[in-house]
Design a protein around this motif. Structure first.
Motif, PDB file in Angstrom:
ATOM      1  N   ARG A  15       0.875  -1.169   0.000  1.00 59.97           N
ATOM      2  CA  ARG A  15       0.000   0.000   0.000  1.00 59.97           C
ATOM      3  C   ARG A  15       0.906   1.209   0.000  1.00 59.97           C
ATOM      4  O   ARG A  15       1.784   1.320   0.839  1.00 59.97           O
ATOM      5  N   GLY A  16       0.713   2.089  -0.942  1.00 60.27           N
ATOM      6  CA  GLY A  16       1.655   3.180  -1.033  1.00 60.27           C
ATOM      7  C   GLY A  16       1.053   4.478  -1.499  1.00 60.27           C
ATOM      8  O   GLY A  16      -0.157   4.614  -1.675  1.00 60.27           O
ATOM      9  N   CYS A  17       1.947   5.436  -1.689  1.00 63.13           N
ATOM     10  CA  CYS A  17       1.563   6.771  -2.099  1.00 63.13           C
ATOM     11  C   CYS A  17       2.642   7.312  -3.041  1.00 63.13           C
ATOM     12  O   CYS A  17       3.803   6.927  -2.967  1.00 63.13           O
TER      13      CYS A  17
ATOM     14  N   PHE B 247       5.537  14.191   5.634  1.00 58.43           N
ATOM     15  CA  PHE B 247       4.749  13.390   4.711  1.00 58.43           C
ATOM     16  C   PHE B 247       5.018  11.903   4.930  1.00 58.43           C
ATOM     17  O   PHE B 247       4.091  11.086   4.952  1.00 58.43           O
ATOM     18  N   ILE B 248       6.275  11.532   5.147  1.00 61.80           N
ATOM     19  CA  ILE B 248       6.623  10.142   5.402  1.00 61.80           C
ATOM     20  C   ILE B 248       6.026   9.673   6.729  1.00 61.80           C
ATOM     21  O   ILE B 248       5.542   8.544   6.840  1.00 61.80           O
TER      22      ILE B 248
ATOM     23  N   GLN C 184       3.260  10.764   8.031  1.00 60.32           N
ATOM     24  CA  GLN C 184       1.836  10.593   7.782  1.00 60.32           C
ATOM     25  C   GLN C 184       1.553   9.287   7.047  1.00 60.32           C
ATOM     26  O   GLN C 184       0.544   8.623   7.298  1.00 60.32           O
ATOM     27  N   LEU C 185       2.442   8.897   6.133  1.00 63.04           N
ATOM     28  CA  LEU C 185       2.289   7.606   5.453  1.00 63.04           C
ATOM     29  C   LEU C 185       2.341   6.463   6.462  1.00 63.04           C
ATOM     30  O   LEU C 185       1.540   5.532   6.412  1.00 63.04           O
TER      31      LEU C 185
ATOM     32  N   HIS D 143      -0.799   6.101   8.502  1.00 61.43           N
ATOM     33  CA  HIS D 143      -1.909   5.483   7.777  1.00 61.43           C
ATOM     34  C   HIS D 143      -1.567   4.082   7.266  1.00 61.43           C
ATOM     35  O   HIS D 143      -2.275   3.526   6.440  1.00 61.43           O
ATOM     36  N   LYS D 144      -0.436   3.558   7.751  1.00 62.12           N
ATOM     37  CA  LYS D 144       0.009   2.193   7.455  1.00 62.12           C
ATOM     38  C   LYS D 144       0.242   1.954   5.965  1.00 62.12           C
ATOM     39  O   LYS D 144      -0.085   0.912   5.434  1.00 62.12           O
ATOM     40  N   LEU D 145       0.808   2.945   5.322  1.00 57.46           N
ATOM     41  CA  LEU D 145       1.222   2.801   3.929  1.00 57.46           C
ATOM     42  C   LEU D 145       2.698   2.422   3.934  1.00 57.46           C
ATOM     43  O   LEU D 145       3.502   3.065   4.591  1.00 57.46           O
ATOM     44  N   ASN D 146       3.056   1.374   3.218  1.00 52.47           N
ATOM     45  CA  ASN D 146       4.411   0.854   3.335  1.00 52.47           C
ATOM     46  C   ASN D 146       5.280   1.071   2.095  1.00 52.47           C
ATOM     47  O   ASN D 146       6.388   0.583   2.041  1.00 52.47           O
TER      48      ASN D 146
ATOM     49  N   LEU E  49       6.668   4.184  -0.590  1.00 46.24           N
ATOM     50  CA  LEU E  49       6.729   5.579  -1.013  1.00 46.24           C
ATOM     51  C   LEU E  49       7.362   5.580  -2.398  1.00 46.24           C
ATOM     52  O   LEU E  49       8.492   5.126  -2.587  1.00 46.24           O
TER      53      LEU E  49
END
Length: 70
Positions: free
Chosen positions: A34-36, A53-54, A56-57, A60-63, A65
């Motif tokens: 899951r990413g951004c 920003f990192i 915040q990722l 929200h459990k985004l792994n 970038l």
């Protein structure tokens, strides 16, 4: 660890005492990736905004970038 405090920990002014509740954390991602996307070529950001920003990722459990530069 910041996720245990809830949304108040992400405010500019700290409102809590800094103590964490006791418990066992059994956490794993629901999806393997899951990413951004952070497009640094089109949307310029100051240097201090990128680490936030990192963070915040991670909150929200985004792994993943993904940085782009055309």
């Amino acid at each position: 660890m910041r996720q245990l405090h809830g949304p108040d920990v992400f405010r500019a002014a700290l409102l809590h005492s800094g103590l964490f509740p006791r418990g066992i954390v059994g956490d794993y991602p629901r999806f393997p990736r899951r990413g951004c996307l952070l497009d640094v070529a089109r949307h310029f950001r100051p240097k201090y905004e990128v680490p936030r920003f990192i963070d915040q990722l991670a909150a929200h459990k985004l792994n993943v970038l993904h940085l782009t530069d055309d």
